[in-house]
Design an enzyme around this catalytic site. Structure first.
Site, PDB file in Angstrom:
ATOM      1  N   LYS A 116      32.733  37.018  42.713  1.00 52.93           N
ATOM      2  CA  LYS A 116      32.252  36.359  41.495  1.00 52.93           C
ATOM      3  C   LYS A 116      31.812  37.399  40.461  1.00 52.93           C
ATOM      4  O   LYS A 116      32.196  37.313  39.284  1.00 52.93           O
ATOM      5  CB  LYS A 116      31.087  35.421  41.812  1.00 52.93           C
ATOM      6  CG  LYS A 116      30.602  34.633  40.602  1.00 52.93           C
ATOM      7  CD  LYS A 116      29.243  34.001  40.847  1.00 52.93           C
ATOM      8  CE  LYS A 116      28.139  35.018  40.737  1.00 52.93           C
ATOM      9  NZ  LYS A 116      26.779  34.434  40.768  1.00 52.93           N
TER      10      LYS A 116
ATOM     11  N   ASP B 101      30.735  30.182  40.189  1.00 54.03           N
ATOM     12  CA  ASP B 101      29.323  30.143  40.554  1.00 54.03           C
ATOM     13  C   ASP B 101      28.982  28.714  40.960  1.00 54.03           C
ATOM     14  O   ASP B 101      29.873  27.882  41.142  1.00 54.03           O
ATOM     15  CB  ASP B 101      28.444  30.631  39.396  1.00 54.03           C
ATOM     16  CG  ASP B 101      28.496  29.701  38.189  1.00 54.03           C
ATOM     17  OD1 ASP B 101      29.251  28.706  38.208  1.00 54.03           O
ATOM     18  OD2 ASP B 101      27.767  29.966  37.214  1.00 54.03           O
TER      19      ASP B 101
END
Length: 226
Positions: free
Chosen positions: A125, A143
């Site tokens: 991420k 996320d």
């Protein structure tokens, strides 16, 4: 009759509506260069962007380069970022990352995904956020907001962030990955909250199986403002 996830998803309609709702969507972490974005993104784990921005405002003024961070001990840095979640672990990871940046990359942030993910405190991420925002490489960072909203809109059907990312990459044109990532995050923060989502004011409701399910369960909505 229970509302089911649709077999055919109006992806284009969803993407166009998100673009209309959030034409100015962007990364809400404050940064001036790839290094600051990298550090801010590491700090953002289990913390809000607002909290991170408060901390980094002074932090980056005092320590603008990875070389400057290496003058600090883990305890010193921990004091500067106290108040953020997991601040002691983040202090350790950031100093290790800064040392690698200085010794291996001449103080620069690498633009290669594998090299980024090899840095302490950097997962997929974080690497996606840096690649997309600092270097203009199309990416879809997943996320908690993207995970939740993508599944509610049936753009993805997975509890696993990596699989959610893969499914989004198949549905969303590559040129739209970065913008879509920001728009979904903004939608998750402003309308499609984890608890009590504002389905009654959401322009995506006509295309959202989850919103229709909530509407059916709760009955007629009371009007509300954004």
């Amino acid at each position: 009759m229970e509302v089911q996830k649709p077999k055919r998803v109006p992806t284009r309609k969803i993407l166009e509506t998100l673009a209309e709702m959030y034409p100015d969507a962007h990364c809400e972490l404050n940064y001036r260069n790839p290094f600051e974005l990298l550090i801010a993104t590491i700090l953002s784990a289990q913390s809000t962007d607002r909290q991170v921005n408060k901390v980094t405002k002074g932090l980056f003024e005092k320590f603008p380069r990875p070389e400057d961070f290496l003058d600090l001990t883990e305890e010193d840095l921990a004091e500067h970022i106290r108040g953020l979640g997991l601040y002691r672990n983040k202090s350790r990871s950031i100093l290790q990352t800064c040392r690698i940046l200085v010794e291996k990359y001449g103080g620069e942030v690498p633009q290669d995904r594998k090299q980024l993910e090899a840095l302490p405190g950097v997962g997929r991420k974080t690497a996606n956020v840096v690649l997309s925002n600092a270097f203009g490489v199309p990416a879809l960072a997943v996320d908690t907001h993207v995970q939740r909203v993508a599944n509610r809109l049936a753009l993805a059907d997975s509890d696993n962030p990596l699989e959610t990312e893969r499914q989004l990459m198949k549905r969303v044109p590559r040129a739209e990955w970065s913008d879509t990532h920001h728009r979904i995050i903004w939608h998750g923060r402003r309308v499609c909250a984890a608890r009590n989502p504002k389905c009654q004011i959401c322009d995506l409701l006509p295309y959202c199986w989850y919103g229709k399910k909530v509407k059916k369960e709760k009955g007629k909505y009371e009007p509300a403002g954004r």
